[in-house]
Design a protein around this motif. Structure first.
Motif, PDB file in Angstrom:
ATOM      1  N   SER A  12       0.832  -1.211   0.000  1.00 37.09           N
ATOM      2  CA  SER A  12       0.000   0.000   0.000  1.00 37.09           C
ATOM      3  C   SER A  12       0.864   1.257   0.000  1.00 37.09           C
ATOM      4  N   ALA A  13       1.950   1.227   0.760  1.00 34.70           N
ATOM      5  CA  ALA A  13       2.857   2.374   0.794  1.00 34.70           C
ATOM      6  C   ALA A  13       3.489   2.618  -0.570  1.00 34.70           C
ATOM      7  N   ALA A  14       3.853   1.525  -1.262  1.00 32.67           N
ATOM      8  CA  ALA A  14       4.453   1.678  -2.593  1.00 32.67           C
ATOM      9  C   ALA A  14       3.450   2.267  -3.581  1.00 32.67           C
ATOM     10  N   VAL A  15       2.200   1.796  -3.537  1.00 32.32           N
ATOM     11  CA  VAL A  15       1.169   2.309  -4.440  1.00 32.32           C
ATOM     12  C   VAL A  15       0.869   3.779  -4.140  1.00 32.32           C
ATOM     13  N   LYS A  16       0.785   4.084  -2.858  1.00 37.27           N
ATOM     14  CA  LYS A  16       0.509   5.466  -2.470  1.00 37.27           C
ATOM     15  C   LYS A  16       1.635   6.396  -2.923  1.00 37.27           C
ATOM     16  N   SER A  17       2.874   5.925  -2.756  1.00 36.94           N
ATOM     17  CA  SER A  17       4.011   6.738  -3.187  1.00 36.94           C
ATOM     18  C   SER A  17       3.987   6.940  -4.700  1.00 36.94           C
ATOM     19  N   TRP A  18       3.585   5.937  -5.434  1.00 40.17           N
ATOM     20  CA  TRP A  18       3.526   6.026  -6.898  1.00 40.17           C
ATOM     21  C   TRP A  18       2.475   7.026  -7.362  1.00 40.17           C
ATOM     22  N   ARG A  19       1.363   7.063  -6.650  1.00 40.73           N
ATOM     23  CA  ARG A  19       0.269   7.939  -7.043  1.00 40.73           C
ATOM     24  C   ARG A  19       0.381   9.350  -6.456  1.00 40.73           C
ATOM     25  N   ASP A  20       1.307   9.531  -5.561  1.00 41.01           N
ATOM     26  CA  ASP A  20       1.463  10.842  -4.912  1.00 41.01           C
ATOM     27  C   ASP A  20       1.830  11.891  -5.957  1.00 41.01           C
ATOM     28  N   PRO A  21       1.126  13.054  -5.958  1.00 40.18           N
ATOM     29  CA  PRO A  21       1.449  14.128  -6.932  1.00 40.18           C
ATOM     30  C   PRO A  21       2.916  14.547  -6.868  1.00 40.18           C
ATOM     31  N   ILE A  22       3.470  14.518  -5.650  1.00 42.88           N
ATOM     32  CA  ILE A  22       4.893  14.827  -5.517  1.00 42.88           C
ATOM     33  C   ILE A  22       5.626  13.489  -5.409  1.00 42.88           C
ATOM     34  N   PHE A  23       5.967  12.949  -6.542  1.00 43.19           N
ATOM     35  CA  PHE A  23       6.563  11.605  -6.585  1.00 43.19           C
ATOM     36  C   PHE A  23       7.958  11.606  -5.967  1.00 43.19           C
ATOM     37  N   ASP A  24       8.155  10.731  -5.003  1.00 44.56           N
ATOM     38  CA  ASP A  24       9.456  10.590  -4.345  1.00 44.56           C
ATOM     39  C   ASP A  24      10.035   9.235  -4.732  1.00 44.56           C
ATOM     40  N   PRO A  25      10.981   9.195  -5.645  1.00 43.19           N
ATOM     41  CA  PRO A  25      11.507   7.905  -6.112  1.00 43.19           C
ATOM     42  C   PRO A  25      12.154   7.079  -5.001  1.00 43.19           C
ATOM     43  N   TRP A  26      12.801   7.767  -4.037  1.00 41.48           N
ATOM     44  CA  TRP A  26      13.431   7.023  -2.951  1.00 41.48           C
ATOM     45  C   TRP A  26      12.387   6.324  -2.085  1.00 41.48           C
ATOM     46  N   MET A  27      11.344   7.033  -1.736  1.00 39.46           N
ATOM     47  CA  MET A  27      10.286   6.426  -0.924  1.00 39.46           C
ATOM     48  C   MET A  27       9.603   5.290  -1.674  1.00 39.46           C
ATOM     49  N   PHE A  28       9.346   5.523  -2.974  1.00 38.98           N
ATOM     50  CA  PHE A  28       8.730   4.479  -3.783  1.00 38.98           C
ATOM     51  C   PHE A  28       9.634   3.247  -3.863  1.00 38.98           C
ATOM     52  N   GLY A  29      10.935   3.475  -4.065  1.00 33.25           N
ATOM     53  CA  GLY A  29      11.877   2.356  -4.168  1.00 33.25           C
ATOM     54  C   GLY A  29      11.986   1.564  -2.881  1.00 33.25           C
ATOM     55  N   LEU A  30      12.043   2.290  -1.747  1.00 36.35           N
ATOM     56  CA  LEU A  30      12.140   1.601  -0.458  1.00 36.35           C
ATOM     57  C   LEU A  30      10.885   0.779  -0.155  1.00 36.35           C
ATOM     58  N   ALA A  31       9.715   1.365  -0.417  1.00 39.74           N
ATOM     59  CA  ALA A  31       8.463   0.653  -0.154  1.00 39.74           C
ATOM     60  C   ALA A  31       8.339  -0.581  -1.047  1.00 39.74           C
ATOM     61  N   THR A  32       8.723  -0.422  -2.314  1.00 41.30           N
ATOM     62  CA  THR A  32       8.650  -1.555  -3.247  1.00 41.30           C
ATOM     63  C   THR A  32       9.624  -2.652  -2.851  1.00 41.30           C
ATOM     64  N   ALA A  33      10.853  -2.253  -2.483  1.00 45.02           N
ATOM     65  CA  ALA A  33      11.859  -3.239  -2.071  1.00 45.02           C
ATOM     66  C   ALA A  33      11.412  -3.978  -0.815  1.00 45.02           C
ATOM     67  N   ALA A  34      10.828  -3.221   0.143  1.00 45.32           N
ATOM     68  CA  ALA A  34      10.348  -3.849   1.372  1.00 45.32           C
ATOM     69  C   ALA A  34       9.242  -4.844   1.087  1.00 45.32           C
ATOM     70  N   CYS A  35       8.340  -4.454   0.169  1.00 42.81           N
ATOM     71  CA  CYS A  35       7.238  -5.350  -0.181  1.00 42.81           C
ATOM     72  C   CYS A  35       7.758  -6.635  -0.825  1.00 42.81           C
ATOM     73  N   LEU A  36       8.685  -6.495  -1.784  1.00 42.68           N
ATOM     74  CA  LEU A  36       9.246  -7.670  -2.449  1.00 42.68           C
ATOM     75  C   LEU A  36      10.025  -8.544  -1.473  1.00 42.68           C
ATOM     76  N   TRP A  37      10.773  -7.882  -0.586  1.00 48.39           N
ATOM     77  CA  TRP A  37      11.538  -8.630   0.417  1.00 48.39           C
ATOM     78  C   TRP A  37      10.607  -9.454   1.306  1.00 48.39           C
ATOM     79  N   LEU A  38       9.529  -8.840   1.765  1.00 48.70           N
ATOM     80  CA  LEU A  38       8.583  -9.542   2.625  1.00 48.70           C
ATOM     81  C   LEU A  38       7.892 -10.696   1.895  1.00 48.70           C
ATOM     82  N   ILE A  39       7.594 -10.490   0.603  1.00 50.46           N
ATOM     83  CA  ILE A  39       6.948 -11.556  -0.173  1.00 50.46           C
ATOM     84  C   ILE A  39       7.874 -12.763  -0.283  1.00 50.46           C
ATOM     85  N   VAL A  40       9.155 -12.513  -0.624  1.00 54.76           N
ATOM     86  CA  VAL A  40      10.118 -13.617  -0.761  1.00 54.76           C
ATOM     87  C   VAL A  40      10.324 -14.324   0.582  1.00 54.76           C
TER      88      VAL A  40
END
Length: 252
Positions: free
Chosen positions: A35-63
């Motif tokens: 949810s954090a990764a999706v929210k960061s992606w849709r945020d008008p002020i896109f923060d690539p670092w926040m998006f990358g960290l949230a996505t990496a955390a999500c993938l890490w948790l899935i694995v």
């Protein structure tokens, strides 16, 4: 530490297994990270670092969750009744084979079967026994059947805490079932469910390490009407069941 009771023959229910717990415990963090990764992606002020960290955390948790679920599933497989009781089946089968070979050479005994029943807890006040391995010497399954402790030679051996022998001299199957009702506590319906041709049987209780409470019973039967009245057969069965009893108290 004394054994309390033996595991049953039934498969664990879903909620008793380990892998569903891993899914339950690890699911919420994955949802939050996703949810954090999706929210960061849709945020008008896109923060690539926040998006990358949230996505990496999500993938890490899935694995990590997949690995934990796979490990838990493998542990569940090892905890299955077929695996837990394979040593017990091997022990009972060994005694059955020894007795069958002995009888074949001496022309005694016919279609001998052997199995093991556990006392369904509480062991200090037994009400039921459960067959936890399939018969050695027969194609039928058998494991998972339950019997009231006040019926049959197995139930009486549990109640008396000593080996018992049954030898029926009845000529017909109907007479045998009548004997099972009048002498061994079965109802007529219960007697009809039993396998045919079991004219002799022996039941040897297995006590816990304290020697006070039966935790199981070794059962053998045959179509030979007087098989377990022979001294040589009793000697073999006695030695074999002692070995099984030692195995049970140490294994469980």
């Amino acid at each position: 530490m004394y054994a309390n009771h033996l595991p049953g023959a039934q498969q664990k229910r879903l909620w008793q297994k380990k892998w569903p717990r891993e899914v339950l415990f690890n699911g919420p963090p994955i949802i939050v990270a996703g949810s954090a990764a999706v929210k960061s992606w849709r945020d008008p002020i896109f923060d690539p670092w926040m998006f990358g960290l949230a996505t990496a955390a999500c993938l890490w948790l899935i694995v990590a969750t997949l690995v934990r679920v796979a490990t838990a599933h493998a542990e569940d497989q090892k905890d299955g009744p077929d695996v837990i009781h394979e040593g017990l089946y091997a022990a009972v089968s060994t005694v059955h084979t020894m007795l069958s070979e002995w009888c074949d050479k001496r022309k005694c005994g016919g279609d001998i079967r052997a199995t093991f029943h556990r006392v369904v807890p509480p062991i200090h006040d037994p009400r039921e026994i459960e067959q936890i391995i399939n018969y050695a010497g027969a194609h039928g399954e058998g494991a998972g059947r339950t019997f009231l402790v006040h019926t049959g030679i197995t139930g009486r051996a549990i109640r008396n805490k000593k080996p018992l022998v049954m030898s029926s001299q009845n000529g017909t199957e109907e007479q045998l079932r009548t004997e099972l009702v009048s002498e061994w506590g079965y109802t007529e319906a219960e007697a009809r469910k039993l396998g045919p041709g079991r004219y002799s049987a022996m039941a040897v209780p297995v006590l816990d390490r304290s020697g006070q409470h039966p935790i199981g019973v070794i059962y053998l039967d045959s179509s030979d009407r007087a098989l377990f009245e022979r001294d040589d057969v009793v000697e073999i069965v006695g030695a074999g069941t002692k070995a099984i009893s030692d195995f049970v108290t140490k294994r469980y």
